[in-house]
Design a protein around this motif. Structure first.
Motif: not given
Lengths: 116, 116
Positions: A49-54
Motif C-alpha cells: 500500500h501507499t501511505p494513508f495521508h493527505f
C-alpha cells in the motif's frame, strides 16, 4: 519531444513512512521540460500500500493493472484496471493492493511552484 | 473523491479539422474540481489520426494500447503501448495509428487559466 518506454525508466522503492511494497517511476517531469504537472507510475505488490495521508494538491489517477481499495476518510472504495480516480486536495487517501497480482497505476500531480 | 470506469464515460468523435477516425473521452477535468490539468483518453482506429498541428501548451501522454507513429517537424517516430511521450509547447505533432488494432492513449494538458 520525448518517447520512452516505461521499462527504460528507473524504478525506486517508495520509502515514505506508511508505504509498503510500493515502487515508483518518474515518467514525465520538469527534467523533461514539463513545468505544469508530473506523471508517475506506481507498482504495488499484493498486500502492499501507499501511505494513508493527505496533502494540499490533487491526484489524477489511471489504473493500468490489478485491483485495489482506496481507503479514504469516508471508508473503503474498490477500484480496478480501467478506472480513473480523482483525489481532491486535502482528502485523506491510501491505495491498497487487495488482489493477487501487481497493481499498477499512473498518478499525476501538479508542479506547485508553477501552478500556485 | 471520484472513482469511475472509463466505459461509463461518454466518448465523442474528434471533429477538429485534420482528425480522422479518432474519438475522445474526458476522464478528469475542471468539472471534477481538477483545476490544474485535464486527463483525456483518445481512441484512434487503424488508419486514423489526430490533426497535424501545434499549440502553446504541452502534452503528457501514456500509450495504453496499439502502435503508432508520432509525426513531428523532424520526421516520424514509432511508438507502442507502454511508451510515454512528452510533446513540448509549440512542437508540431500528429498521432497516427499504423497498426491493425485500435490505438488508445491518455493525453493530459494543463488548464491554461490556472497554470499561465
Amino acid at each position: 519531444m520525448k518517447i520512452q518506454n516505461i521499462n527504460e525508466i528507473e524504478e525506486t522503492e517508495v520509502t515514505m513512512e506508511g508505504a509498503k511494497d510500493a515502487k515508483m517511476r518518474l515518467l514525465i517531469s520538469d527534467k523533461d521540460g514539463a513545468n505544469n504537472f508530473a506523471m508517475r507510475m506506481f507498482t504495488v505488490e499484493p498486500g502492499g500500500h501507499t501511505p494513508f495521508h493527505f496533502h494540499n494538491y490533487e491526484h489524477e489517477i489511471y489504473v493500468l493493472e490489478g485491483e485495489g481499495v482506496l481507503h479514504g476518510a469516508d471508508g473503503e472504495h474498490a477500484f480496478k484496471s480501467g478506472d480513473v480516480i480523482f483525489v481532491q486536495p486535502n482528502e485523506k487517501h491510501q491505495f491498497r493492493n487487495v488482489g493477487e497480482k501487481e497493481m499498477k497505476f499512473l498518478c499525476l500531480i501538479p508542479t506547485p511552484e508553477k501552478c500556485a
